[in-house]
Design an enzyme around this catalytic site. Structure first.
Site, PDB file in Angstrom:
ATOM      1  N   GLU A 123       1.256  15.444 -16.026  1.00 22.39           N
ATOM      2  CA  GLU A 123       0.482  14.273 -15.589  1.00 22.39           C
ATOM      3  C   GLU A 123      -1.015  14.584 -15.600  1.00 22.39           C
ATOM      4  O   GLU A 123      -1.831  13.793 -16.078  1.00 22.39           O
ATOM      5  CB  GLU A 123       0.899  13.859 -14.164  1.00 22.39           C
ATOM      6  CG  GLU A 123       2.189  13.067 -14.091  1.00 22.39           C
ATOM      7  CD  GLU A 123       2.011  11.611 -14.528  1.00 22.39           C
ATOM      8  OE1 GLU A 123       0.905  11.230 -14.960  1.00 22.39           O
ATOM      9  OE2 GLU A 123       2.994  10.858 -14.437  1.00 22.39           O
TER      10      GLU A 123
ATOM     11  N   TYR B 293      -8.821  10.414   6.690  1.00 23.35           N
ATOM     12  CA  TYR B 293      -9.209   9.421   7.706  1.00 23.35           C
ATOM     13  C   TYR B 293     -10.032  10.064   8.806  1.00 23.35           C
ATOM     14  O   TYR B 293     -10.691   9.380   9.569  1.00 23.35           O
ATOM     15  CB  TYR B 293      -7.947   8.735   8.256  1.00 23.35           C
ATOM     16  CG  TYR B 293      -7.191   8.048   7.146  1.00 23.35           C
ATOM     17  CD1 TYR B 293      -7.643   6.832   6.640  1.00 23.35           C
ATOM     18  CD2 TYR B 293      -6.091   8.655   6.531  1.00 23.35           C
ATOM     19  CE1 TYR B 293      -7.003   6.209   5.576  1.00 23.35           C
ATOM     20  CE2 TYR B 293      -5.438   8.047   5.469  1.00 23.35           C
ATOM     21  CZ  TYR B 293      -5.898   6.834   4.995  1.00 23.35           C
ATOM     22  OH  TYR B 293      -5.281   6.234   3.932  1.00 23.35           O
TER      23      TYR B 293
ATOM     24  N   CYS C 190      -1.605  -3.087  -5.692  1.00 27.14           N
ATOM     25  CA  CYS C 190      -0.575  -3.329  -4.670  1.00 27.14           C
ATOM     26  C   CYS C 190      -1.083  -4.137  -3.476  1.00 27.14           C
ATOM     27  O   CYS C 190      -0.321  -4.858  -2.849  1.00 27.14           O
ATOM     28  CB  CYS C 190       0.063  -2.019  -4.228  1.00 27.14           C
ATOM     29  SG  CYS C 190      -1.087  -0.673  -4.009  1.00 27.14           S
TER      30      CYS C 190
ATOM     31  N   SER D 239      -2.012   8.914   5.117  1.00 27.44           N
ATOM     32  CA  SER D 239      -1.810   8.282   6.422  1.00 27.44           C
ATOM     33  C   SER D 239      -0.736   8.969   7.267  1.00 27.44           C
ATOM     34  O   SER D 239      -0.945   9.224   8.454  1.00 27.44           O
ATOM     35  CB  SER D 239      -1.460   6.814   6.215  1.00 27.44           C
ATOM     36  OG  SER D 239      -0.338   6.670   5.369  1.00 27.44           O
TER      37      SER D 239
ATOM     38  N   ARG E  67       8.495   2.364  -5.248  1.00 23.81           N
ATOM     39  CA  ARG E  67       7.571   2.738  -6.318  1.00 23.81           C
ATOM     40  C   ARG E  67       8.076   3.921  -7.165  1.00 23.81           C
ATOM     41  O   ARG E  67       7.314   4.575  -7.842  1.00 23.81           O
ATOM     42  CB  ARG E  67       6.209   3.094  -5.728  1.00 23.81           C
ATOM     43  CG  ARG E  67       5.586   1.993  -4.886  1.00 23.81           C
ATOM     44  CD  ARG E  67       4.065   2.128  -4.848  1.00 23.81           C
ATOM     45  NE  ARG E  67       3.440   1.533  -3.701  1.00 23.81           N
ATOM     46  CZ  ARG E  67       3.333   0.231  -3.450  1.00 23.81           C
ATOM     47  NH1 ARG E  67       3.848  -0.644  -4.303  1.00 23.81           N
ATOM     48  NH2 ARG E  67       2.733  -0.207  -2.371  1.00 23.81           N
TER      49      ARG E  67
ATOM     50  N   CYS F 269       2.310  -2.252  -7.916  1.00 25.26           N
ATOM     51  CA  CYS F 269       1.017  -1.803  -8.442  1.00 25.26           C
ATOM     52  C   CYS F 269       0.706  -2.338  -9.845  1.00 25.26           C
ATOM     53  O   CYS F 269      -0.061  -1.720 -10.598  1.00 25.26           O
ATOM     54  CB  CYS F 269       0.958  -0.275  -8.428  1.00 25.26           C
ATOM     55  SG  CYS F 269       1.180   0.409  -6.772  1.00 25.26           S
TER      56      CYS F 269
ATOM     57  N   ARG G  64       0.657   1.549   4.391  1.00 25.08           N
ATOM     58  CA  ARG G  64       1.121   0.241   3.921  1.00 25.08           C
ATOM     59  C   ARG G  64       0.966  -0.819   5.001  1.00 25.08           C
ATOM     60  O   ARG G  64       0.805  -1.988   4.689  1.00 25.08           O
ATOM     61  CB  ARG G  64       2.546   0.350   3.378  1.00 25.08           C
ATOM     62  CG  ARG G  64       2.529   1.200   2.106  1.00 25.08           C
ATOM     63  CD  ARG G  64       3.871   1.325   1.427  1.00 25.08           C
ATOM     64  NE  ARG G  64       3.758   2.251   0.300  1.00 25.08           N
ATOM     65  CZ  ARG G  64       4.784   2.734  -0.372  1.00 25.08           C
ATOM     66  NH1 ARG G  64       5.997   2.359  -0.048  1.00 25.08           N
ATOM     67  NH2 ARG G  64       4.592   3.569  -1.376  1.00 25.08           N
TER      68      ARG G  64
ATOM     69  N   LYS H 287       0.609  11.860  -8.155  1.00 25.96           N
ATOM     70  CA  LYS H 287       0.886  11.060  -6.963  1.00 25.96           C
ATOM     71  C   LYS H 287       2.383  10.853  -6.826  1.00 25.96           C
ATOM     72  O   LYS H 287       3.036  10.362  -7.735  1.00 25.96           O
ATOM     73  CB  LYS H 287       0.173   9.712  -7.061  1.00 25.96           C
ATOM     74  CG  LYS H 287       0.433   8.805  -5.861  1.00 25.96           C
ATOM     75  CD  LYS H 287      -0.387   7.537  -5.927  1.00 25.96           C
ATOM     76  CE  LYS H 287      -0.060   6.629  -4.757  1.00 25.96           C
ATOM     77  NZ  LYS H 287      -0.814   5.366  -4.813  1.00 25.96           N
TER      78      LYS H 287
ATOM     79  N   LYS I  97      -1.719  13.940  -4.405  1.00 28.29           N
ATOM     80  CA  LYS I  97      -1.451  13.100  -3.250  1.00 28.29           C
ATOM     81  C   LYS I  97       0.033  12.938  -3.038  1.00 28.29           C
ATOM     82  O   LYS I  97       0.735  12.649  -3.997  1.00 28.29           O
ATOM     83  CB  LYS I  97      -2.091  11.723  -3.490  1.00 28.29           C
ATOM     84  CG  LYS I  97      -1.806  10.702  -2.424  1.00 28.29           C
ATOM     85  CD  LYS I  97      -2.380   9.392  -2.819  1.00 28.29           C
ATOM     86  CE  LYS I  97      -1.992   8.383  -1.768  1.00 28.29           C
ATOM     87  NZ  LYS I  97      -2.380   7.052  -2.144  1.00 28.29           N
TER      88      LYS I  97
ATOM     89  N   CYS J  17      -6.248  -0.365  -7.949  1.00 33.63           N
ATOM     90  CA  CYS J  17      -4.810  -0.632  -8.050  1.00 33.63           C
ATOM     91  C   CYS J  17      -4.564  -2.060  -7.608  1.00 33.63           C
ATOM     92  O   CYS J  17      -5.470  -2.722  -7.109  1.00 33.63           O
ATOM     93  CB  CYS J  17      -4.005   0.337  -7.178  1.00 33.63           C
ATOM     94  SG  CYS J  17      -2.254   0.361  -7.626  1.00 33.63           S
TER      95      CYS J  17
END
Ligand code: PBG
Ligand code: ZN
Length: 322
Positions: free
Chosen positions: A233, A313, A122, A274, A217, A130, A205, A195, A248, A120
């Site tokens: 999608e 993470y 961004c 995140s 976005r 993006c 971010r 997404k 996501k 991507c």
């Protein structure tokens, strides 16, 4: 048959019993560790809103990836933060781009580790969107050739999988075509198919330095209320050649993980993003939650919903617990 002949508690009496009848397993094999790569040497810059996560220079990225591999995590996904940004995000497709450098180092030092690259713009654009901007919005079809160039550059650097996350229409098809024409017909695409425009990306971010400088976005990422649209999608990505489908965020969208699981035969991934991590870490720091139990329960819920793969993470740490 019912109570008192049936007593559900019989199979819950001890841990060995519970373990034996547990329907969902968490395994290190299904975890993917995200890493944030920055230029420089010896850099390890903590991300305030994501305890335990840091921006890493290539040398430290290799070190962190080695820890993941040793813990049993088969794959990392790389996000790059370049030192130069421009309107198109052109450093994303340079041979010496930051993720390309990291991928080469990783494949050299840890050849058995799977290197996935987020695909991507961004993190690479001066405006933080993006793709290419025209009339104040991301221009879909002008962004597609750039995605193709980025995919080929990542493949040439040795990435094992590319993961387009920009929610451009036709992105999977454009990337598939560019890869095939570039001699990379064997390279899988893990598409961020479903997404959402989510508040849960906030801490990322900061980590990726990718906050849009204007607007948001919502003209390309999905509206959080939409379920049928998620199937459309995913179907389009399947038609365009996606090998793995991703949902996501994960935790607030477990129903969609289930929907994709039931409607497609493809491996399904989900991204424990995140904000989902930060919520648990913050509550644990305040003593409101048992951190380890909450993490394991959270990831188990994603597997139970139907995810094969989880980007998290916590991957390396959790793999160490299993
Ligand atoms: C950008 C991208 C985002 C994440 C992964 N790739 C965020 C965004 O759309 O701004 C989010 C990951 C996270 O929150 O952990 N293409
Ligand atoms: Zn993006």
């Amino acid at each position: 048959m019912s109570f008192p002949i049936v007593r559900m508690r019989r199979l819950r009496r001890s841990e060995p019993l519970r373990r034996m009848v547990r329907e969902t397993q968490l395994s290190a094999d299904q975890l993917i560790q995200p890493l944030f790569v920055v230029p420089g040497q010896g850099v390890r810059k903590p991300v305030t809103s994501m305890p335990g996560v840091a921006q890493l220079s290539v040398d430290n990225t290799v070190r962190e990836a080695e820890k993941a591999l040793k813990a049993g995590v088969p794959a990392v996904i790389l996000f790059g933060i370049p030192d130069q940004k421009d309107a198109e995000g052109s450093s994303a497709w340079q041979a010496e781009g930051i993720v390309q450098q990291a991928a080469r180092a990783l494949k050299q030092e840890l050849p058995e580790l799977l290197v996935i690259a987020d695909l991507c713009f961004c993190e690479y654009t001066s405006h933080g969107h993006c793709g290419v901007i025209e009339h104040g919005d991301v221009h879909n079809d002008r962004t597609l050739p750039n995605l193709g160039k980025q995919a080929v550059a990542l493949a040439q650097a040795g990435c094992d999988i590319v993961a387009p996350s920009g929610m451009m229409d036709g992105m999977v098809g454009a990337i598939r075509k560019a890869l095939d024409e570039g001699g990379h017909s064997q390279l899988p695409i893990m598409s961020y198919s479903v997404k959402f425009a989510s508040a849960y990306y906030g801490p990322f971010r900061e980590a990726a330095e990718s906050t849009p400088s204007f607007g948001d976005r919502r003209t390309y990422q999905m509206d959080p209320g939409n379920r049928r649209e998620a199937l459309r999608e995913a179907r389009l990505d399947v038609e365009e050649g996606a090998d793995i489908l991703m949902v996501k965020p994960a935790l607030a969208y477990l129903d969609l993980i289930r929907d994709l699981r039931e409607n497609f035969e493809h491996p399904i991934a989900c991204y424990n993003v995140s904000g989902e991590m930060s919520m648990v870490e913050a509550a644990a720091q305040l003593g409101y939650l048992d951190r380890k139990r909450t993490i394991l329960e959270t990831l188990t819920s994603m597997r139970r919903a139907g995810a094969d793969l989880i980007l998290t993470y916590w991957a390396t740490e959790v793999a160490g617990w299993l």
